[in-house]
Design an enzyme around this catalytic site. Structure first.
Site, PDB file in Angstrom:
ATOM      1  N   HIS A  16       0.933  -1.142  -0.112  1.00  0.00           N
ATOM      2  CA  HIS A  16       0.024  -0.232   0.015  1.00  0.00           C
ATOM      3  C   HIS A  16       0.979   1.248  -0.203  1.00  0.00           C
ATOM      4  O   HIS A  16       0.671   2.284  -0.090  1.00  0.00           O
ATOM      5  CB  HIS A  16      -1.101  -0.444   1.103  1.00  0.00           C
ATOM      6  CG  HIS A  16      -2.279  -1.048   1.200  1.00  0.00           C
ATOM      7  ND1 HIS A  16      -2.738  -2.243   2.020  1.00  0.00           N
ATOM      8  CD2 HIS A  16      -2.526  -1.194   0.096  1.00  0.00           C
ATOM      9  CE1 HIS A  16      -3.454  -2.619   1.302  1.00  0.00           C
ATOM     10  NE2 HIS A  16      -3.542  -2.709  -0.020  1.00  0.00           N
ATOM     11  N   ASP A  24     -18.178  -2.041 -11.190  1.00  0.00           N
ATOM     12  CA  ASP A  24     -17.430  -2.862 -12.259  1.00  0.00           C
ATOM     13  C   ASP A  24     -16.159  -1.425 -13.052  1.00  0.00           C
ATOM     14  O   ASP A  24     -16.887  -0.574 -13.137  1.00  0.00           O
ATOM     15  CB  ASP A  24     -18.042  -3.343 -13.538  1.00  0.00           C
ATOM     16  CG  ASP A  24     -16.538  -4.720 -14.530  1.00  0.00           C
ATOM     17  OD1 ASP A  24     -16.982  -5.262 -14.758  1.00  0.00           O
ATOM     18  OD2 ASP A  24     -15.231  -3.666 -14.461  1.00  0.00           O
ATOM     19  N   ASP A  37      -5.828  -1.084  -8.320  1.00  0.00           N
ATOM     20  CA  ASP A  37      -5.765  -2.240  -7.401  1.00  0.00           C
ATOM     21  C   ASP A  37      -6.342  -3.633  -7.264  1.00  0.00           C
ATOM     22  O   ASP A  37      -7.397  -4.160  -6.199  1.00  0.00           O
ATOM     23  CB  ASP A  37      -5.349  -1.420  -5.619  1.00  0.00           C
ATOM     24  CG  ASP A  37      -5.338  -2.230  -4.917  1.00  0.00           C
ATOM     25  OD1 ASP A  37      -5.690  -2.082  -2.844  1.00  0.00           O
ATOM     26  OD2 ASP A  37      -5.278  -3.699  -4.876  1.00  0.00           O
ATOM     27  N   PRO A  59     -13.391 -11.781 -11.447  1.00  0.00           N
ATOM     28  CA  PRO A  59     -13.015 -10.237 -12.020  1.00  0.00           C
ATOM     29  C   PRO A  59     -12.457  -9.266 -12.108  1.00  0.00           C
ATOM     30  O   PRO A  59     -12.771  -7.810 -12.970  1.00  0.00           O
ATOM     31  CB  PRO A  59     -14.028  -9.698 -10.704  1.00  0.00           C
ATOM     32  CG  PRO A  59     -14.354 -10.939  -9.832  1.00  0.00           C
ATOM     33  CD  PRO A  59     -13.549 -11.993 -10.614  1.00  0.00           C
TER      34      PRO A  59
HETATM   35  N1  SAM Z   1      -3.309  -6.654  -3.017  1.00  0.00           N
HETATM   36  C1  SAM Z   1      -4.013  -7.265  -3.665  1.00  0.00           C
HETATM   37  C2  SAM Z   1      -3.358  -7.866  -5.539  1.00  0.00           C
HETATM   38  O1  SAM Z   1      -1.826  -7.585  -5.421  1.00  0.00           O
HETATM   39  O2  SAM Z   1      -3.757  -8.683  -5.715  1.00  0.00           O
HETATM   40  C3  SAM Z   1      -5.617  -6.361  -4.323  1.00  0.00           C
HETATM   41  C4  SAM Z   1      -5.887  -6.021  -3.273  1.00  0.00           C
HETATM   42  S1  SAM Z   1      -7.601  -6.301  -3.788  1.00  0.00           S
HETATM   43  C5  SAM Z   1      -8.143  -6.755  -2.391  1.00  0.00           C
HETATM   44  C6  SAM Z   1      -8.212  -7.138  -4.739  1.00  0.00           C
HETATM   45  C7  SAM Z   1      -9.805  -5.837  -5.245  1.00  0.00           C
HETATM   46  O3  SAM Z   1     -10.175  -5.476  -6.365  1.00  0.00           O
HETATM   47  C8  SAM Z   1     -10.982  -6.913  -4.866  1.00  0.00           C
HETATM   48  O4  SAM Z   1     -11.801  -6.390  -3.374  1.00  0.00           O
HETATM   49  C9  SAM Z   1     -11.497  -7.181  -6.009  1.00  0.00           C
HETATM   50  O5  SAM Z   1     -12.748  -6.778  -5.398  1.00  0.00           O
HETATM   51  C10 SAM Z   1     -11.642  -6.204  -6.395  1.00  0.00           C
HETATM   52  N2  SAM Z   1     -11.793  -6.245  -8.002  1.00  0.00           N
HETATM   53  C11 SAM Z   1     -11.448  -7.453  -8.579  1.00  0.00           C
HETATM   54  N3  SAM Z   1     -12.192  -6.732  -9.808  1.00  0.00           N
HETATM   55  C12 SAM Z   1     -13.572  -5.990  -9.766  1.00  0.00           C
HETATM   56  C13 SAM Z   1     -13.240  -5.015 -10.874  1.00  0.00           C
HETATM   57  N4  SAM Z   1     -13.834  -6.036 -12.131  1.00  0.00           N
HETATM   58  N5  SAM Z   1     -14.253  -3.644 -10.741  1.00  0.00           N
HETATM   59  C14 SAM Z   1     -13.662  -3.538  -9.251  1.00  0.00           C
HETATM   60  N6  SAM Z   1     -12.883  -3.725  -8.407  1.00  0.00           N
HETATM   61  C15 SAM Z   1     -12.343  -5.108  -9.074  1.00  0.00           C
END
Ligand code: SAM
Length: 280
Positions: free
Chosen positions: A61, A136, A154, A161
């Site tokens: 972060h 999304d 992130d 997704p």
């Molecule tokens: N630090 C982690 C990594 O490097 O893999 C990522 C952490 S964060 C929890 C990843 C976030 O992306 C999740 O909360 C997930 O729900 C979100 N996410 C996945 N696909 C997405 C999309 N198409 N639009 C918005 N958020 C999305």
């Protein structure tokens, strides 16, 4: 002993003793689990892949926020795509930004992070500068008329997704959403095991931006050595700031960090040969 075995790779991997499962749910979008581990503290995993842990979240972060924000030097508006655990948001809000918009697809990740991971998100979601949108990221970037100085992707890995957040369409729309001088930075996986992800992102950013680069940080629970961060901007100055300028901005920002330093900021762009060769 009860073990959580990460399923990111079939032939190699890491596992964590499960002290206690705090929450488990198949959300509308992904299989979510938050559990305690005696060494890493509370851990969030999505679809069998470690997302963040209380013990080492600060590394990822700090490096995906302070590097672009201090390189830019005049950030007012930030967009985070993904980042549901709130760790990225909390770091961004340590800067005097006017507003941080966060577009997260899965509300359950936000709600459960607020409940079970307060050491990661703090009170970031209550900050009046926070604008949380459950959507999304691909759709949001295509439709918003808002503009940002920094866009931080992130996301989860390019599967499920998160896959759409690694497409040319998405990067093209992010470019459209940047103010003049703005920067796009992306989580780009661990090149030792996910070389294709870094090569693919590089190939898609190259035609869109004047300056496309990569920097690295070692995050213990992103198994396999350095994690790579993608960098795309028309502001070629940003990456060439001398360490003295970064040091000055760091002091002015009065940031408390545990991984980021101005020297490390500049040094992080010096890549191991195999990583540099990947994006040559
Ligand atoms: N630090 C982690 C990594 O490097 O893999 C990522 C952490 S964060 C929890 C990843 C976030 O992306 C999740 O909360 C997930 O729900 C979100 N996410 C996945 N696909 C997405 C999309 N198409 N639009 C918005 N958020 C999305």
């Amino acid at each position: 002993m009860n073990w959580f075995e990460e399923t990111l790779y079939r032939e190699v991997g890491q596992r964590f003793v499960v002290g206690q499962i705090l929450y488990r749910e198949k959300t509308e979008h992904q299989d979510l689990v938050i559990f305690e581990n005696p060494v890493m503290g509370r851990i969030l995993a999505l679809d069998g892949i470690i997302q963040t842990t209380e013990r080492d979240e600060f590394i990822y972060h700090e490096m995906l926020t302070h590097v672009p924000i201090l390189a830019h030097g005049g950030v007012k508006r930030v967009l985070i795509i993904g980042g549901g655990d709130g760790g990225m948001l909390e770091e961004v809000l340590k800067h005097p930004v006017e507003k941080c918009t966060m577009v997260e697809i899965d509300r359950a990740v936000v709600d459960l992070s607020i409940k079970y991971l307060p050491s990661i998100c703090g009170r970031a979601f209550e900050d009046k500068r926070t604008d949380l949108i459950i959507a999304d990221g691909l759709k949001y970037a295509a439709e918003t008329s808002d503009k940002f100085d920094i866009i931080i992707v992130d996301s989860t890995d390019p599967m499920g997704p998160g896959e759409v957040l690694f497409t040319t369409q998405f990067y093209t729309d992010c470019r459209r959403c940047l103010n003049p001088g703005g920067l796009l930075v992306t989580q780009n996986g661990v090149p030792f095991f996910q070389a294709e992800e870094l090569r693919m992102t590089r190939g898609r950013l190259k035609p869109l931006f004047k300056d496309v680069a990569c920097y690295v940080a070692a995050v213990p629970t992103y198994y396999g050595g350095f994690m790579a961060f993608g960098w795309g901007t028309d502001n070629a100055e940003a990456r060439r700031q001398p360490v003295e300028a970064i040091r000055k901005r760091f002091q002015t920002a009065r940031l408390e960090t545990r991984y980021y330093t101005p020297d490390l900021h500049v040094g992080a762009f010096a890549l191991p040969k195999f990583v540099g060769d990947l994006i040559a």
